[in-house]
Enzyme design. Structure first.
Site, PDB file in Angstrom:
ATOM      1  N   SER A 185       0.842  -1.191   0.000  1.00 11.46           N
ATOM      2  CA  SER A 185       0.000   0.000   0.000  1.00 11.46           C
ATOM      3  C   SER A 185       0.886   1.253   0.000  1.00 11.46           C
ATOM      4  O   SER A 185       1.724   1.391  -0.884  1.00 11.46           O
ATOM      5  CB  SER A 185      -0.966  -0.044   1.184  1.00 11.46           C
ATOM      6  OG  SER A 185      -2.023   0.861   0.975  1.00 11.46           O
ATOM      7  N   ASP A 190      -7.910  -2.818  -7.461  1.00 13.63           N
ATOM      8  CA  ASP A 190      -7.440  -2.549  -6.102  1.00 13.63           C
ATOM      9  C   ASP A 190      -8.507  -1.778  -5.314  1.00 13.63           C
ATOM     10  O   ASP A 190      -8.999  -0.742  -5.767  1.00 13.63           O
ATOM     11  CB  ASP A 190      -6.143  -1.744  -6.164  1.00 13.63           C
ATOM     12  CG  ASP A 190      -5.527  -1.570  -4.795  1.00 13.63           C
ATOM     13  OD1 ASP A 190      -6.047  -0.747  -4.017  1.00 13.63           O
ATOM     14  OD2 ASP A 190      -4.554  -2.263  -4.483  1.00 13.63           O
ATOM     15  N   HIS A 237      -6.785  -5.812  -1.739  1.00 11.86           N
ATOM     16  CA  HIS A 237      -5.759  -4.807  -1.463  1.00 11.86           C
ATOM     17  C   HIS A 237      -4.695  -5.454  -0.591  1.00 11.86           C
ATOM     18  O   HIS A 237      -5.017  -6.081   0.410  1.00 11.86           O
ATOM     19  CB  HIS A 237      -6.383  -3.591  -0.761  1.00 11.86           C
ATOM     20  CG  HIS A 237      -5.408  -2.474  -0.510  1.00 11.86           C
ATOM     21  ND1 HIS A 237      -4.738  -1.838  -1.540  1.00 11.86           N
ATOM     22  CD2 HIS A 237      -4.986  -1.884   0.631  1.00 11.86           C
ATOM     23  CE1 HIS A 237      -3.952  -0.892  -1.028  1.00 11.86           C
ATOM     24  NE2 HIS A 237      -4.077  -0.910   0.282  1.00 11.86           N
TER      25      HIS A 237
END
Length: 339
Positions: A75, A183, A232
């Site tokens: 991330s 995502d 994610h």
């Protein structure tokens, strides 16, 4: 830890016995900040400096004798890898450790500066369009971007370097990019919310187009793993060995990449035969890959199978079957088997 941080060979077949250091993300600045607390600044944002200090400290703890340093992150940490990998390599060279190969593994940090599905005013990080959030953030954090990327853009346009497809061509160190084609964090900043309500046709088309755009930005990325799933982050999940693209799991692709970098140092030959490192799903909608992680209804927490999920997404099986010239039952069979 779990996934790539696990010390169990079953869960982490390639790097279970590597030396690992976990740096918690406490700086809120995508690992780019260099602004200390002062009378003017109430907060300190020092992500870029934290990484440099960690490297300095590790040199005295055995890093000086390492052959490879893999900088990995998920991330914001994935974007942080892209922003810092060359600077870490330069730092080690300046300290006299030219022998350490520095590489990057960026997971779920390859964002697009695309048009939002619905434009909203920028009142917080969730409603702010990706470019505007970074534009404001970089001033706030005194964000540092790599020199080679900075030179590609006008002064004041450094925010471009936070987007993978713009910074990647300027990087010297090898980087492996892991990115879900759909995502969840990208969809959130694009104002596509998949809670409770069936998805409208406009959203469905937007989501499919997002997958296409993302796939396009990865076509020149040498080492990549991009499953067509709605999710994610992956590298620190214990199910990271289960996801496959074209029959290859992520740990195997990373192992191939590692070997090809060792081999290319010896004789300049890449890639290795039967060792795929450019793996991008070509099927067009979320979860058309049967190895995707389980989907849960964000409202009820119930697990859904692919067909339930597609129905929830407003996917019209009859219409789609007609367009493909198939019987609906045949199309459903193909969907559930992932063909």
């Amino acid at each position: 830890g779990t996934g790539i941080l696990s010390s169990q060979p079953e869960e982490n077949p390639h790097w279970w016995n590597a030396n690992m250091v976990f740096i918690p993300y406490c700086s809120s600045d995508v690992w780019s900040g260099a602004s200390s607390k002062s009378e003017k600044n109430e907060y300190a944002f020092m992500g870029a400096l934290i990484i440099q200090e960690v490297i300095k400290e590790l040199v005295g703890k055995g890093l000086s004798t390492a052959k490879v340093l893999l900088l990995a992150g998920s991330s914001a940490g994935g974007t942080g890898v892209l922003l810092n990998v060359d600077r870490v390599a330069e730092q080690l060279e300046e300290m006299g450790y030219q022998g350490i190969q520095v590489r990057g593994l960026a997971d779920s940090g390859w964002f697009l500066d695309n048009k939002q599905y619905r434009r909203t005013d920028c009142i917080d990080t969730i409603t702010c369009a990706p470019t505007e959030a970074i534009r404001r953030g970089i001033r706030y954090w005194n964000g540092v971007v790599p020199e080679r990327c900075k030179l590609q853009f006008k002064e004041g346009e450094e925010w471009n370097c936070f987007f993978g497809y713009k910074i990647y061509p300027t990087l010297r160190c090898p980087v492996f990019v892991v990115q879900w084609l759909f995502d969840e964090a990208q969809l959130t900043v694009d104002n596509v919310h998949l809670t409770g309500q069936p998805v409208q046709e406009g959203q469905w088309l937007y989501i499919q187009n997002l997958g296409r755009e993302l796939r396009n930005t990865l076509k020149d990325v040498t080492a990549s793993f991009a499953p067509a799933c709605l999710s994610h982050e992956i590298i620190t999940r214990n199910h990271w060995t289960d996801i496959q693209v074209k029959g290859t799991s992520l740990p195997r692709a990373l192992h191939c990449w590692d070997r090809s970098l060792h081999e290319s140092n010896k004789n300049g030959k890449v890639p290795l035969k039967g060792c795929p490192i450019h793996l991008i799903d070509s099927c067009p909608w979320p979860h058309c890959n049967p190895s995707c992680p389980t989907i849960r209804d964000q409202f009820t927490g119930q697990e859904m199978n692919v067909i339930q999920f597609l129905m929830h997404m407003g996917f019209d099986v009859q219409k789609m079957a007609q367009q493909q010239g198939l019987e609906p039952s045949k199309l459903l069979g193909m969907l559930s088997s992932g063909n």
